[in-house]
Design an enzyme around this catalytic site. Structure first.
Site, PDB file in Angstrom:
ATOM      1  N   GLY A  46     -36.856  42.159  37.065  1.00 21.58           N
ATOM      2  CA  GLY A  46     -35.480  42.147  37.556  1.00 21.58           C
ATOM      3  C   GLY A  46     -35.341  41.111  38.653  1.00 21.58           C
ATOM      4  N   GLU A  47     -34.433  41.343  39.581  1.00 24.56           N
ATOM      5  CA  GLU A  47     -34.146  40.456  40.720  1.00 24.56           C
ATOM      6  C   GLU A  47     -33.485  39.147  40.293  1.00 24.56           C
ATOM      7  OE1 GLU A  47     -37.548  39.570  43.147  1.00 24.56           O
ATOM      8  OE2 GLU A  47     -38.165  41.657  43.332  1.00 24.56           O
ATOM      9  N   GLY A  48     -33.506  38.826  39.001  1.00 24.10           N
ATOM     10  CA  GLY A  48     -33.043  37.513  38.542  1.00 24.10           C
ATOM     11  C   GLY A  48     -34.204  36.604  38.199  1.00 24.10           C
TER      12      GLY A  48
END
Ligand SMILES: Cc1cc2nc3c(=O)[nH]c(=O)nc-3n(C[C@H](O)[C@H](O)[C@H](O)COP(=O)(O)O)c2cc1C
Length: 577
Positions: A543-545
């Site tokens: 996640g997080e980008g």
């Protein structure tokens, strides 16, 4: 018009000088400024309104070249420090931007503010001391407009440590510096702000800035009241078919076998459609927006991680220490963190958009995760974030997310919007064992039943089982599409939000690029449903980008090929028979 209005030509002149005033940094001549003209300009400044008529300004006129050379050195140091702080995607742009003309002008004017002027009973300043420098800034604006009318260019320089500059000028200690202005005749005035011409930033439309009654009810006077979501959806048009056709044709003319760049060719063509021009511009600068929120369903034991990790990781993002920061630096992107629903307090920091709608969602197994107002607000947070980042000049946006338990909400949304069984779209998130996975599936099933989720009403479905960050990402995807700006989707959170956004506005999907294939099964299911091919497949599930950030160079490469590769004709290379 009232009887007191100026005649038409005089009114037009006022609006004309306002519209054609420019901040000028280049093209100055060193011709001296006539004393009478300068006095008129200063008299205009001196007529500015001021708090309690305190007239807190003074004008220090600098012509000595040696003195200004010292001052220029101070500004150059600040410029270097600013350049060093930029993400590399901005550095290249900044290199071409001039920020001062201290030595290229015959005259510099320092506008100071005396915050004690007017005495202790200065009418109106008692409640807010900022009114003194505000008043001095109004004098600057008068000066700027009058100078423009006289044909003089003015460039405001703020690349100073104010104390350092005050020392260099030997100013009395009670004075504050409000403005440092470079003034002189110019060869020409730029037709638009230099920062617009260079692509550093874009103008925000007036409609974004006018609110009625309560902040958020945005429309022009006399305009119809519509929600930001409705306005945004109405602005979304399909990716440009003509630009895509031109790009497809161009792909065939470039000095490479047709189709040899595979997915990159299709991506380049899609980029042309998104930007509505062929070849497409370089997708740069890049901004990653990490939307963070907490989840009431965490109480059901769907994640081994405590909820406070969301707040702690947001702190890590803001301190620059997370994976997304490292990957952002690697690909030259800036990272913005949007607190749309973190349960804990997030201390203010550069790069934070504090837009908390609620301290996490409610538990979706007990009823809707969000109220109708909350989901609307979170969607608007995303739309506004897209607007801000695009107006800041970013040409490629990247979604990121943080929220302990958010894969549960993603799986619920993905099941609802793809029609697939919960088991098929539910994964192990941050790494749960078989027992917890089975429990998670059960929790999601319960939430879908309790809320009678129906994808035919996408906003209600989002409110029922989504997260605040899912809603904000959905808004972000719609807001970007409305501004014809491509967005790279990260993993399962973004993909599930994209399903919602596409259900709200199908044409928006034409502006999205699938960054990577997350190992979460829901991500692949959503991508299949969206018809998007992921660019990277590296078994990521962070996640997080992170996955989307890694694909940024591929997106840029696709555009660069269309922009830079020679055609058979131009390179004199014989095409295949
Ligand atoms: C408070 C203030 C500080 C500014 N500082 C700088 C500066 O340090 N260097 C610069 O090149 N422009 C500076 N500008 C100019 C702005 O970049 C410019 O006003 C803006 O891009 C809009 O362009 P325009 O003034 O031509 O309409 C400043 C403007 C203001 C109002």
């Amino acid at each position: 018009m009232t009887d007191h209005a100026f005649p038409d030509d005089a009114r037009a002149a006022v609006h004309d000088v306002i519209a054609r005033r420019r901040d000028v940094r280049r093209g100055f001549t060193l011709d001296p400024v006539d004393d009478e003209v300068l006095t008129r300009v200063l008299a205009a400044a001196h007529q500015a309104p001021s708090v309690g008529l305190s007239q807190p300004w003074d004008f220090l006129l600098l012509t000595d070249v040696e003195q200004r050379a010292h001052i220029q050195a101070l500004a150059a140091r600040q410029r270097d420090a600013f350049a060093a702080s930029l993400p590399s995607g901005r550095t290249r742009l900044f290199d071409g931007i001039k920020v001062e003309a201290i030595l290229q002008t015959p005259l510099n004017v320092v506008v100071t503010c005396d915050p004690t002027r007017g005495g202790p009973y200065t009418l109106g300043r008692h409640a807010d001391p900022r009114m003194a420098p505000f008043s001095a800034a109004l004098a600057v604006q008068n000066l700027w407009l009058a100078a423009r009318a006289e044909g003089l260019g003015v460039g405001w320089v703020s690349f100073f440590d104010p104390d350092e500059l005050a020392r260099e000028l030997g100013l009395p200690g009670h004075l504050e510096i409000v403005a440092y202005l470079c003034v002189g005749h110019v060869e020409q005035f730029p037709p638009a702000p230099e920062l617009v011409l260079s692509g550093w930033a874009r103008r925000r439309p007036l409609t974004w800035a006018v609110h009625h009654g309560a902040w958020g009810d945005r429309r022009l006077p006399g305009g119809e009241a519509v929600s930001l979501l409705t306005e945004t959806v109405a602005a979304i048009v399909p990716a440009d078919a003509a630009a895509m056709r031109a790009a497809e044709e161009r792909q065939g003319q470039l000095t490479k076998p047709r189709g040899s760049l595979g997915v990159l060719e299709e991506l380049g063509t899609r980029l042309a459609g998104m930007y509505a021009v062929c070849p497409p511009p370089m997708p740069e600068p890049v901004a990653i927006a990490v939307f963070a929120g907490d989840h009431g369903v965490h109480a059901q034991g769907v994640s081994p991680w405590p909820q406070e990790v969301t707040t702690q990781m947001v702190g890590n993002f803001l301190a620059g220490g997370a994976v997304i920061n490292a990957l952002g630096r690697q690909v030259g992107a800036e990272v913005t963190v949007v607190d749309v629903g973190v349960a804990g307090d997030v201390p203010d920091a550069p790069g934070l958009l504090a837009r908390k709608v609620a301290r996490g969602t409610a538990d979706m197994t007990q009823g809707p995760a969000m109220t109708p107002e909350q989901v609307q607000q979170a969607l608007e947070v995303g739309i506004d974030a897209a607007r801000d980042l695009v107006a800041q000049g970013n040409r490629l946006l990247v979604t990121g997310d943080m929220g302990i338990a958010n894969t549960t909400a993603s799986a619920a949304l993905t099941s609802a919007f793809t029609g697939l069984d919960v088991e098929q779209v539910t994964g192990r998130g941050t790494g749960i064992d078989d027992a917890m996975l089975a429990h998670k599936v059960g929790v999601i099933r319960r939430a879908l039943v309790v809320n009678a989720v129906d994808a035919a009403d996408p906003v209600a479905a989002l409110a029922a089982v989504g997260g605040l960050e899912h809603a904000a990402v959905a808004g972000f995807l719609l807001g970007s599409a409305a501004l014809r700006t491509p967005v790279v989707l990260d993993g399962v959170i973004a993909c599930s939000a994209a399903l919602v956004a596409r259900a709200i506005a199908p044409d928006a999907a034409g502006y999205w690029v699938a960054g990577h294939r997350s190992v979460e099964p829901g991500a692949s299911a959503a991508l299949d449903h969206l018809g998007l091919t992921p660019l990277v497949d590296l078994d990521l599930r962070l996640g997080e980008g992170s996955g989307a950030a890694l694909s940024v160079p591929l997106v840029q490469s696709a555009a660069r090929v269309l922009r830079e590769v020679a055609t058979f004709d131009s390179a004199g290379v014989t095409d295949k028979a």
